[in-house]
Enzyme design. Structure first.
Site, short mmCIF file in Angstrom:
data_model
loop_
_atom_site.label_atom_id
_atom_site.label_comp_id
_atom_site.label_asym_id
_atom_site.label_seq_id
_atom_site.Cartn_x
_atom_site.Cartn_y
_atom_site.Cartn_z
N LYS A 1 4.47 -10.45 3.23
CA LYS A 1 3.52 -9.95 2.24
C LYS A 1 2.37 -10.97 2.03
O LYS A 1 2.49 -12.12 2.45
CB LYS A 1 4.25 -9.64 0.93
CG LYS A 1 5.32 -8.55 1.08
CD LYS A 1 4.73 -7.26 1.57
CE LYS A 1 5.61 -6.04 1.67
NZ LYS A 1 7.01 -5.99 1.92
C1 LIG Z 1 8.04 -4.87 1.46
C2 LIG Z 1 8.08 -3.52 0.86
C3 LIG Z 1 9.13 -3.12 0.02
C4 LIG Z 1 10.39 -3.91 -0.21
O1 LIG Z 1 10.20 -5.20 -0.62
P1 LIG Z 1 11.40 -6.25 -0.41
O2 LIG Z 1 10.89 -7.43 -1.17
O3 LIG Z 1 11.55 -6.48 1.05
O4 LIG Z 1 12.60 -5.68 -1.04
C5 LIG Z 1 9.06 -1.88 -0.58
N1 LIG Z 1 8.03 -1.06 -0.36
C6 LIG Z 1 7.02 -1.40 0.46
C7 LIG Z 1 5.89 -0.45 0.65
C8 LIG Z 1 7.02 -2.63 1.11
O5 LIG Z 1 6.02 -2.94 1.94
#
Ligand SMILES: *Cc1c(COP(=O)(O)O)cnc(C)c1O
Length: 382
Positions: free
Chosen positions: A190
């Site tokens: 992210k």
């Molecule tokens: C990364 C992501 C998640 C989940 O996040 P985690 O921290 O890996 O649990 C959920 N929704 C979207 C759209 C994502 O890109």
């Protein structure tokens, strides 16, 4: 002329975290401090995030999945309730609905924005609908005015899956600074990361208190040794090790978003106005105000079932990494077993099969963009 698609160049991944030396040193300080689980760093990180989101309460967690599950629990959503979301997201978005015992309902996407189509969302509302989970794919928000108008009209809670949208905005307001529940992820890929982790923006201190209970076994403490458990919570807290990484990343958020927007602009400039006609591929929406450009995704021209696998293999041979975000959720076995199947959401199915993610990360250079574009062109433009 140098051949910038040369396989002799080092591999260009589609995503890579950048952790600066100051952050690495701050993690070392935490490790030496004697306090490594949730403590002062978590509190400092939550306070900074709350300031960033206009003073709204923020609580941190160990993922951007449990944030959404906990938001649904705070909203009292469970068996018998329907929650509407998009079929094109990471599967976590729909899994949390099942996790709380509610029923996931999908609405197809808009083939241009690739986000949930708000007309179809509205059409999917029934008397059992209690909440909606919009996803801002690649960091591009939906029409937030319309989203909240629908939520108000039908009296629905909103759990924004803003996992990809940290640093994005809507008409000059930060995503997270307004609205109902807003969930962010700090997973490794992210825009800012804590290794793994997440944050939830809430509406008031009462919800924040409940979030604290849900993240740690339902425990509330008082006095010197007072302890009670009055709700069933899990084990979802963020550690100070993670928060130290988050503080170091967050300090750089403006530069990160600005650089990603510059990389996206360069992608558009390098592809040029003739790219779509010459290749048959589709570029993303050219938004440089709202989106944080978490991902740069193109839709490939359809050449049969192996289209994307062939393209990804050819890109890898040119030493350029790619990803795909995402395969449609409703076609996974778990969801087919609940009655979903082919043909239900045609835009999601087409884009889920043909979308491909090109390299986009903070440490990338404009020359890296040129290399990725040259590789795409060499495959798609005959
Ligand atoms: C990364 C992501 C998640 C989940 O996040 P985690 O921290 O890996 O649990 C959920 N929704 C979207 C759209 C994502 O890109």
């Amino acid at each position: 002329m140098t051949n910038i698609t040369s396989p002799s160049l080092p591999f260009l991944p589609f995503s890579k975290p950048t952790i600066d030396e100051a952050t690495i040193a701050a993690v070392g300080d935490v490790l030496r401090s004697g306090w490594i689980t949730s403590g002062p760093k978590v509190q400092a990180f939550e306070a900074q995030l709350s300031g960033y989101f206009g003073g709204r309460p923020v609580r941190t967690f160990n993922s951007g999945t449990c944030t959404m599950e906990i938001a649904l629990r705070i909203a009292g959503i469970g068996p018998g309730d329907e929650v509407i979301t998009t079929p094109v997201s990471w599967v976590a978005t729909a899994n949390v609905i099942i996790e709380v015992g509610a029923t996931p309902v999908f609405a197809d996407i808009d083939p241009i924005t690739r986000n949930i189509d708000l007309d179809k969302l509205e059409a999917a509302i029934t008397p059992r609908t209690k909440a909606i989970i919009p996803v801002y794919l690649s960091g591009l928000p939906v029409d937030m005015d319309r989203l909240y108008a629908i939520a108000r009209q039908y009296n629905l809670r909103v759990v924004e899956d803003a996992a990809q949208a940290f640093g994005s905005s809507w008409k000059g307001q930060r995503i997270g600074a307004f609205g109902d529940f807003v969930s962010f992820s700090f997973q490794a890929n992210k825009n800012i990361t804590t290794g793994e982790g997440g944050a939830l923006v809430l509406n008031n201190l009462e919800e924040a208190k409940l979030a604290e209970k849900f993240r740690l076994q339902g425990v509330s403490r008082s006095g010197v040794d007072g302890i009670d458990v009055d709700v069933l919570g899990g084990k979802y807290n963020m550690s100070d090790i993670m928060a130290a990484i988050g503080l170091g990343q967050f300090a750089n958020i403006e530069a990160i978003t600005a650089h990603r927007r510059a990389l996206a602009r360069h992608y558009f400039a390098q592809f040029g106005s003739g790219f779509e006609a010459a290749s048959g591929a589709q570029l993303p929406v050219a938004d440089f105000d709202n989106s944080n450009w978490h991902l740069f995704q193109i839709i490939l021209p359809d050449q049969g079932p192996d289209t994307r696998a062939t393209f990804m293999r050819q890109m890898a041979e040119l030493n350029v990494g790619t990803g795909f975000h995402y395969a449609p959720i409703h076609l996974f076995s778990l969801y087919r077993a609940r009655g979903f199947g082919e043909g239900m959401f045609p835009h999601a199915e087409k884009i889920g099969r043909l979308t491909v993610t090109l390299p986009m990360f903070y440490a990338m250079t404009l020359a890296d963009v040129e290399r990725a574009v040259a590789a795409v062109n060499s495959i798609l433009i005959k």
